[in-house]
Design a protein around this motif. Structure first.
Motif, PDB file in Angstrom:
ATOM      1  N   VAL A 192       0.856  -1.191   0.000  1.00  0.00           N
ATOM      2  CA  VAL A 192       0.000   0.000   0.000  1.00  0.00           C
ATOM      3  C   VAL A 192       0.888   1.235   0.000  1.00  0.00           C
ATOM      4  O   VAL A 192       1.956   1.240   0.621  1.00  0.00           O
ATOM      5  N   PRO A 193       0.519   2.286  -0.726  1.00  0.00           N
ATOM      6  CA  PRO A 193       1.378   3.476  -0.801  1.00  0.00           C
ATOM      7  C   PRO A 193       1.429   4.243   0.514  1.00  0.00           C
ATOM      8  O   PRO A 193       0.435   4.342   1.239  1.00  0.00           O
ATOM      9  N   PHE A 194       2.602   4.787   0.818  1.00  0.00           N
ATOM     10  CA  PHE A 194       2.800   5.622   1.999  1.00  0.00           C
ATOM     11  C   PHE A 194       3.874   6.649   1.671  1.00  0.00           C
ATOM     12  O   PHE A 194       5.026   6.293   1.421  1.00  0.00           O
ATOM     13  N   LEU A 195       3.495   7.920   1.615  1.00  0.00           N
ATOM     14  CA  LEU A 195       4.408   9.002   1.255  1.00  0.00           C
ATOM     15  C   LEU A 195       5.078   8.758  -0.099  1.00  0.00           C
ATOM     16  O   LEU A 195       6.270   9.005  -0.295  1.00  0.00           O
ATOM     17  N   GLY A 196       4.290   8.262  -1.027  1.00  0.00           N
ATOM     18  CA  GLY A 196       4.772   8.069  -2.388  1.00  0.00           C
ATOM     19  C   GLY A 196       5.531   6.782  -2.625  1.00  0.00           C
ATOM     20  O   GLY A 196       5.929   6.498  -3.757  1.00  0.00           O
ATOM     21  N   VAL A 197       5.734   5.990  -1.581  1.00  0.00           N
ATOM     22  CA  VAL A 197       6.460   4.718  -1.693  1.00  0.00           C
ATOM     23  C   VAL A 197       5.675   3.658  -0.934  1.00  0.00           C
ATOM     24  O   VAL A 197       5.011   3.950   0.065  1.00  0.00           O
ATOM     25  N   GLY A 198       5.728   2.417  -1.429  1.00  0.00           N
ATOM     26  CA  GLY A 198       5.008   1.341  -0.763  1.00  0.00           C
ATOM     27  C   GLY A 198       5.462   1.154   0.678  1.00  0.00           C
ATOM     28  O   GLY A 198       6.644   1.300   1.003  1.00  0.00           O
ATOM     29  N   LEU A 199       4.521   0.822   1.548  1.00  0.00           N
ATOM     30  CA  LEU A 199       4.822   0.663   2.970  1.00  0.00           C
ATOM     31  C   LEU A 199       5.809  -0.482   3.193  1.00  0.00           C
ATOM     32  O   LEU A 199       6.721  -0.376   4.021  1.00  0.00           O
ATOM     33  N   TRP A 200       5.644  -1.572   2.443  1.00  0.00           N
ATOM     34  CA  TRP A 200       6.580  -2.678   2.572  1.00  0.00           C
ATOM     35  C   TRP A 200       7.970  -2.276   2.075  1.00  0.00           C
ATOM     36  O   TRP A 200       8.987  -2.738   2.596  1.00  0.00           O
ATOM     37  N   ALA A 201       8.014  -1.426   1.051  1.00  0.00           N
ATOM     38  CA  ALA A 201       9.309  -0.951   0.542  1.00  0.00           C
ATOM     39  C   ALA A 201      10.027  -0.119   1.596  1.00  0.00           C
ATOM     40  O   ALA A 201      11.254  -0.188   1.732  1.00  0.00           O
ATOM     41  N   TRP A 202       9.263   0.689   2.352  1.00  0.00           N
ATOM     42  CA  TRP A 202       9.848   1.418   3.480  1.00  0.00           C
ATOM     43  C   TRP A 202      10.443   0.424   4.481  1.00  0.00           C
ATOM     44  O   TRP A 202      11.535   0.645   5.029  1.00  0.00           O
ATOM     45  N   GLY A 203       9.728  -0.671   4.711  1.00  0.00           N
ATOM     46  CA  GLY A 203      10.212  -1.686   5.643  1.00  0.00           C
ATOM     47  C   GLY A 203      11.527  -2.301   5.187  1.00  0.00           C
ATOM     48  O   GLY A 203      12.408  -2.582   6.000  1.00  0.00           O
ATOM     49  N   CYS A 204      11.669  -2.498   3.868  1.00  0.00           N
ATOM     50  CA  CYS A 204      12.925  -3.044   3.334  1.00  0.00           C
ATOM     51  C   CYS A 204      14.081  -2.085   3.584  1.00  0.00           C
ATOM     52  O   CYS A 204      15.184  -2.506   3.933  1.00  0.00           O
ATOM     53  N   LEU A 205      13.822  -0.780   3.398  1.00  0.00           N
ATOM     54  CA  LEU A 205      14.875   0.212   3.632  1.00  0.00           C
ATOM     55  C   LEU A 205      15.286   0.250   5.095  1.00  0.00           C
ATOM     56  O   LEU A 205      16.485   0.197   5.418  1.00  0.00           O
ATOM     57  N   PHE A 206      14.301   0.324   5.992  1.00  0.00           N
ATOM     58  CA  PHE A 206      14.618   0.391   7.418  1.00  0.00           C
ATOM     59  C   PHE A 206      15.230  -0.930   7.907  1.00  0.00           C
ATOM     60  O   PHE A 206      16.042  -0.933   8.837  1.00  0.00           O
ATOM     61  N   GLY A 207      14.825  -2.041   7.286  1.00  0.00           N
ATOM     62  CA  GLY A 207      15.422  -3.324   7.635  1.00  0.00           C
ATOM     63  C   GLY A 207      16.902  -3.352   7.302  1.00  0.00           C
ATOM     64  O   GLY A 207      17.714  -3.866   8.079  1.00  0.00           O
ATOM     65  N   TYR A 208      17.272  -2.766   6.155  1.00  0.00           N
ATOM     66  CA  TYR A 208      18.685  -2.696   5.774  1.00  0.00           C
ATOM     67  C   TYR A 208      19.461  -1.816   6.752  1.00  0.00           C
ATOM     68  O   TYR A 208      20.535  -2.207   7.231  1.00  0.00           O
ATOM     69  N   VAL A 209      18.918  -0.633   7.057  1.00  0.00           N
ATOM     70  CA  VAL A 209      19.598   0.287   7.974  1.00  0.00           C
ATOM     71  C   VAL A 209      19.763  -0.363   9.349  1.00  0.00           C
ATOM     72  O   VAL A 209      20.841  -0.306   9.959  1.00  0.00           O
ATOM     73  N   GLY A 210      18.700  -1.000   9.823  1.00  0.00           N
ATOM     74  CA  GLY A 210      18.774  -1.671  11.118  1.00  0.00           C
ATOM     75  C   GLY A 210      19.762  -2.823  11.118  1.00  0.00           C
ATOM     76  O   GLY A 210      20.466  -3.048  12.105  1.00  0.00           O
ATOM     77  N   GLY A 211      19.838  -3.544  10.005  1.00  0.00           N
ATOM     78  CA  GLY A 211      20.770  -4.648   9.904  1.00  0.00           C
ATOM     79  C   GLY A 211      22.216  -4.184   9.960  1.00  0.00           C
ATOM     80  O   GLY A 211      23.053  -4.791  10.645  1.00  0.00           O
ATOM     81  N   VAL A 212      22.525  -3.101   9.229  1.00  0.00           N
ATOM     82  CA  VAL A 212      23.886  -2.558   9.245  1.00  0.00           C
ATOM     83  C   VAL A 212      24.243  -2.076  10.646  1.00  0.00           C
ATOM     84  O   VAL A 212      25.359  -2.282  11.129  1.00  0.00           O
TER      85      VAL A 212
END
Length: 356
Positions: free
Chosen positions: A136-156
């Motif tokens: 589902v879109p959230f601020l112009g980007v899919g909500l799950w896609a946001w999760g992928c980005l934050f998952g990468y940052v959290g992993g690093v």
């Protein structure tokens, strides 16, 4: 944007070969600089591999992904990302061939590598779940896609905190085989690394990164042109050619690292690249002009590619835990199993290719 299809097939094959040679030698230099930075800064091989090496060697993939997304081929960009993730893991089996004496997974005592592999499994599975459940879109980007980005940052962040901590110690031949002892041995056996200061090393890495970016772009675009001009089009075989082109930097740096006995860095480069590929889903959705989240428009090809990557990564993680040092055909049993599973997965991917 330069259209490589305007060149003849022979010219594109020449460009592809020349760019591949440049990327290969640039990757070998990059490994030496990364090892030197690891020594100068005190950062471990795992952190340097997953952040520095993976970041630089992912530049061609980032360029191809961004280009496809801006050009309106966001769905193709996602398919390429997850198709290549499985290929990246299979590259570790190729790296194992260049060791020969011991299985790759038997000479990596650093628990950080297991953490990297676990993060790969979690993030790639998360992305596969997103493609199945829908976004589902959230601020112009899919909500799950946001999760992928934050998952990468959290992993690093988690990996940086884990560096230096020893929650458990591996044993080898009945004796404790600590990462500290192993890395000291690796560096004694490795070629003499550059002794420049940090500023000079970063400058050299910047130059190598630029070379890899430009050469990687030529590799991907000429490879795509070869696929079209040879009659392959954007079929499965054409996709494999481009995936191989963008994976050459990782293959070059990982093999060089393994030859220098920097085994943790070699594996971290591959695993780090795959985590970056998951994070690139955010970039694809951000650059795509279609308001519908891109994860809602991908098919079974991308989902199976992601699940195949999870299986291959898990096999290597089992190998690291088991630490069996026996080899067959100059590679560990786990590497051979990964190659067999990858070939089987590729056969299935062929039936799921987007242009069937």
């Amino acid at each position: 944007m330069l259209d490589f299809t305007q060149f003849g097939l022979a010219i594109n094959i020449t460009l592809f070969a020349a760019a591949a040679i440049v990327v290969w030698f640039a990757g070998t230099r990059l490994t030496g600089y990364a090892d030197a930075i690891s020594r100068v800064t005190g950062a471990g091989q795992a952190v340097v591999g997953i952040i520095l090496l993976a970041g630089v060697t992912s530049l061609p993939e980032i360029g191809v992904t961004a280009t496809a997304s801006i050009s309106g081929d966001a769905q193709l960009a996602v398919n390429n990302l997850f198709g290549s993730i499985a290929l990246q893991v299979a590259l570790l089996a190729v790296v194992d061939l260049f060791i020969g004496r011991d299985a790759l997974t038997s000479v990596v005592p650093d628990p950080t590598v297991l953490l990297e592999g676990t993060l790969n499994v979690i993030l790639i599975s998360f992305a596969a779940g997103a493609m199945v459940a829908g976004d589902v879109p959230f601020l112009g980007v899919g909500l799950w896609a946001w999760g992928c980005l934050f998952g990468y940052v959290g992993g690093v962040w988690m990996l940086s905190k884990a560096q230096g901590k020893r929650p458990w110690l591996a044993a080898r031949g009945g004796e404790v085989d600590t990462p500290l002892i192993r890395e000291q041995f690796e560096r004694e056996e490795a070629s003499a690394a550059e002794d420049d200061n940090l500023k000079t090393l970063l400058l050299k890495i910047g130059v190598v990164a630029a070379i890899i970016l430009v050469s990687g772009f030529v590799l991907a675009r000429s490879g795509d042109a070869i696929a079209q001009q040879s009659g392959l089009g954007q079929s499965f075989v054409g996709f494999v050619l481009v995936a191989f082109a963008t994976s050459l930097p990782e293959l070059s740096t990982a093999i060089t690292a393994a030859r220098r006995r920097l085994y943790t860095m070699a594996i971290s480069d591959i695993l780090g690249t795959n985590i970056i590929n998951v994070a690139l889903l955010f970039a694809v959705d951000l650059l795509d002009t279609d308001p519908e989240p891109v994860l809602n428009r991908v098919g079974d090809f991308a989902v199976f590619g992601a699940l195949l990557a999870v299986i291959l990564t898990a096999i290597f993680m089992v190998g690291i835990v088991e630490r069996r040092d026996k080899t067959i055909l100059r590679m560990g049993y786990d590497s051979l199993l990964v190659l067999v599973a990858y070939i089987g997965g590729v056969a299935i991917l062929y039936t799921l290719r987007p242009d069937t």
